[in-house]
Design a protein around this motif. Structure first.
Motif, PDB file in Angstrom:
ATOM      1  N   ILE A 110       0.839  -1.194   0.000  1.00 18.57           N
ATOM      2  CA  ILE A 110       0.000   0.000   0.000  1.00 18.57           C
ATOM      3  C   ILE A 110       0.877   1.249   0.000  1.00 18.57           C
ATOM      4  CG2 ILE A 110      -1.708   1.300   1.316  1.00 18.57           C
ATOM      5  CD1 ILE A 110      -2.860  -1.353   2.238  1.00 18.57           C
ATOM      6  N   LYS A 111       1.930   1.247   0.795  1.00 11.95           N
ATOM      7  CA  LYS A 111       2.855   2.382   0.806  1.00 11.95           C
ATOM      8  C   LYS A 111       3.470   2.568  -0.580  1.00 11.95           C
ATOM      9  CE  LYS A 111       6.053   5.393   2.069  1.00 11.95           C
ATOM     10  NZ  LYS A 111       7.063   5.079   3.087  1.00 11.95           N
ATOM     11  N   ARG A 112       3.904   1.480  -1.192  1.00 13.35           N
ATOM     12  CA  ARG A 112       4.524   1.578  -2.516  1.00 13.35           C
ATOM     13  C   ARG A 112       3.526   2.093  -3.545  1.00 13.35           C
ATOM     14  NH1 ARG A 112       6.604  -3.468  -6.140  1.00 13.35           N
ATOM     15  NH2 ARG A 112       4.350  -3.751  -6.248  1.00 13.35           N
ATOM     16  N   PHE A 113       2.297   1.614  -3.461  1.00 11.18           N
ATOM     17  CA  PHE A 113       1.274   2.035  -4.414  1.00 11.18           C
ATOM     18  C   PHE A 113       1.105   3.547  -4.408  1.00 11.18           C
ATOM     19  CE2 PHE A 113      -3.164   3.131  -5.290  1.00 11.18           C
ATOM     20  CZ  PHE A 113      -3.339   2.572  -6.548  1.00 11.18           C
ATOM     21  N   PHE A 114       0.985   4.126  -3.244  1.00 11.01           N
ATOM     22  CA  PHE A 114       0.727   5.552  -3.164  1.00 11.01           C
ATOM     23  C   PHE A 114       1.992   6.388  -3.334  1.00 11.01           C
ATOM     24  CE2 PHE A 114      -3.120   3.991  -1.035  1.00 11.01           C
ATOM     25  CZ  PHE A 114      -4.067   4.691  -1.772  1.00 11.01           C
ATOM     26  N   SER A 115       3.149   5.817  -3.114  1.00 10.61           N
ATOM     27  CA  SER A 115       4.372   6.601  -3.261  1.00 10.61           C
ATOM     28  C   SER A 115       4.925   6.571  -4.675  1.00 10.61           C
ATOM     29  CB  SER A 115       5.456   6.092  -2.292  1.00 10.61           C
ATOM     30  OG  SER A 115       5.809   4.757  -2.588  1.00 10.61           O
ATOM     31  N   ARG A 116       4.490   5.606  -5.501  1.00  2.27           N
ATOM     32  CA  ARG A 116       5.039   5.478  -6.844  1.00  2.27           C
ATOM     33  C   ARG A 116       4.032   5.710  -7.959  1.00  2.27           C
ATOM     34  NH1 ARG A 116       8.910   0.071  -6.586  1.00  2.27           N
ATOM     35  NH2 ARG A 116      10.248   0.755  -4.890  1.00  2.27           N
ATOM     36  N   LEU A 151      -7.356   3.925   6.707  1.00  5.84           N
ATOM     37  CA  LEU A 151      -6.410   4.691   5.899  1.00  5.84           C
ATOM     38  C   LEU A 151      -6.983   6.040   5.473  1.00  5.84           C
ATOM     39  CD1 LEU A 151      -4.865   1.862   3.704  1.00  5.84           C
ATOM     40  CD2 LEU A 151      -3.689   3.217   5.432  1.00  5.84           C
ATOM     41  N   GLY A 152      -8.119   6.397   6.022  1.00  8.84           N
ATOM     42  CA  GLY A 152      -8.660   7.730   5.801  1.00  8.84           C
ATOM     43  C   GLY A 152      -9.680   7.853   4.697  1.00  8.84           C
ATOM     44  N   VAL A 165      -2.978  10.109   1.670  1.00  5.74           N
ATOM     45  CA  VAL A 165      -2.427   8.840   2.142  1.00  5.74           C
ATOM     46  C   VAL A 165      -0.915   8.914   2.318  1.00  5.74           C
ATOM     47  CG1 VAL A 165      -2.248   6.371   1.704  1.00  5.74           C
ATOM     48  CG2 VAL A 165      -4.311   7.588   1.056  1.00  5.74           C
ATOM     49  N   GLN A 166      -0.231   9.569   1.392  1.00  5.46           N
ATOM     50  CA  GLN A 166       1.222   9.686   1.538  1.00  5.46           C
ATOM     51  C   GLN A 166       1.587  10.435   2.816  1.00  5.46           C
ATOM     52  OE1 GLN A 166       3.798  10.387  -1.861  1.00  5.46           O
ATOM     53  NE2 GLN A 166       2.040  10.238  -3.240  1.00  5.46           N
ATOM     54  N   ARG A 167       0.819  11.480   3.138  1.00  4.45           N
ATOM     55  CA  ARG A 167       1.076  12.194   4.395  1.00  4.45           C
ATOM     56  C   ARG A 167       0.794  11.303   5.593  1.00  4.45           C
ATOM     57  NH1 ARG A 167      -1.614  16.573   1.687  1.00  4.45           N
ATOM     58  NH2 ARG A 167      -3.510  16.092   2.877  1.00  4.45           N
TER      59      ARG A 167
END
Length: 368
Positions: free
Chosen positions: A98-104, A283-284, A345-347
């Motif tokens: 999930i982190k990778r999805f939103f960061s890339r 996750l908001g 989400v990244q924040r």
């Protein structure tokens, strides 16, 4: 270190000797990073971990194990307590994918946000009701797809499917793999299978499907597996059917799959683990309980949860071309999720989740 869950004890045995000595002396800790895996906890696996640590003269309390599996820590601690282990591993949870999805996913999120918002606001014609991504033929996906064929609802959606045999799993062709691990065999063991198993032949005849068309060749395989986030198929359809990696009795994990829909202004119905929608809200994001019956998310039994989610799908599928999609309140929720995908989400990861796991690591293994 990163590796397969099933081989964790083997990875422990190949750690360089100088690193092991630093761990033994308290000058370092050892992090086993399996945040890419949500593999189910097993007692024999935990026993293998401790056997390897004992062989290496490593104090388990100097080791941190990171996993996607949200239940691993509780199950491991229960096992360790039962066996009266004086020293235990530290088990932490983190959602790598999930982190990778939103960061890339987006290099210029502001531009993407403006474009998608404009596309959504001028959306008028829906060619097909839903999108459903099902490249790997997992058991619950077979259940859904055979139900769609049974009920004549396949052509209502844009569907991708890698075929019963020809996907990258290659399970039925791999030597040494018991037939029970064949995805069709797994499907036939489900309580839900008698309702649609006679449509397996029809599903097999579809071979590989890329959103309504049969496909062949490696280039097409790549397209089937990863639907680009900029695909106009979201613009041409109304909502998404999410078939997660697994359907379990507990909230084991959530993958990046639902967020492709939320980042494209789609309502969704999730065929996944217990409390999957609750994890999405954590996750908001906002979900769609005012328009879709989301009670399925609170049902522990996977087969009962499947039936309830399928009923919710059939109901919303009948209504999605009517004014429900023009409901100002629903549109407000969809636009909120789009904005949160681009910026929020990244924040959340950088300000909350990343700091939290950094703190947990520091507290778990203090250095001398």
């Amino acid at each position: 270190m990163r590796g397969s869950d099933t081989e964790l004890d083997e990875y422990l045995r190949v750690v360089p000797s100088e690193h092991l000595q630093a761990v033994r002396s308290g000058r370092a800790g050892l992090i086993l990073d399996h945040s890419r895996e949500g593999t189910a906890y097993r007692a024999d696996r935990a026993a293998a971990w401790h056997a390897a640590l004992s062989e290496l003269a490593i104090d388990p309390s100097r080791v941190i194990y990171v996993t996607q599996n949200m239940h691993c820590r509780a199950e491991y601690l229960a096992w360790a307590t039962t066996h009266s282990l004086p020293q235990k591993l530290h088990v932490l949870t983190y959602d790598y994918y999930i982190k990778r999805f939103f960061s890339r996913s987006w290099r210029k999120p502001s531009d993407v946000y403006v474009r998608r918002k404009a596309n959504f606001l001028r959306k008028r014609i829906i060619e097909r009701n839903y999108i459903s991504l099902n490249y790997k033929p997992r058991a619950w996906r077979i259940a859904l797809l055979t139900h769609l064929i049974r009920d004549g609802l396949w052509d209502d959606g844009f569907i991708s499917f890698g075929g019963l045999v020809e996907s990258d799993l290659k399970i039925v062709k791999r030597e040494g793999i018991p037939p029970s691990l064949d995805p069709v065999s797994q499907f036939l063991k489900l309580k839900i299978s008698p309702e649609s198993e006679k449509f397996l032949g029809a599903l097999e005849n579809k071979e590989k499907v890329y959103f309504g068309s049969k496909v062949h060749g490696k280039d097409d395989d790549t397209k089937v597996r990863t639907l680009d986030l900029e695909s106009d198929l979201f613009q041409r359809s109304a909502f998404s059917l999410i078939t997660e990696t697994e359907m379990q009795r507990f909230a084991r994990r959530l993958t990046e799959k639902p967020f492709k829909a939320l980042a494209n202004c789609h309502p969704l119905i999730v065929f996944g683990n217990y409390n999957a929608l609750e994890l999405i809200r954590r996750l908001g994001f906002l979900t769609f309980g005012d328009w879709i019956d989301e009670s399925y998310d609170t049902i522990r039994s996977p087969d009962k949860r499947f039936r309830s989610a399928y009923d919710a799908f059939r109901d919303f599928n009948q209504r999605c071309e009517k004014p429900v999609l023009q409901d100002p309140a629903l549109r407000e929720v969809l636009l909120f999720n789009l904005e949160h995908s681009m910026f929020g989400v990244q924040r959340l990861f950088s300000d909350v989740f990343d700091r939290q796991i950094q703190r947990q690591v520091r507290e778990a293994v203090p250095f001398q």
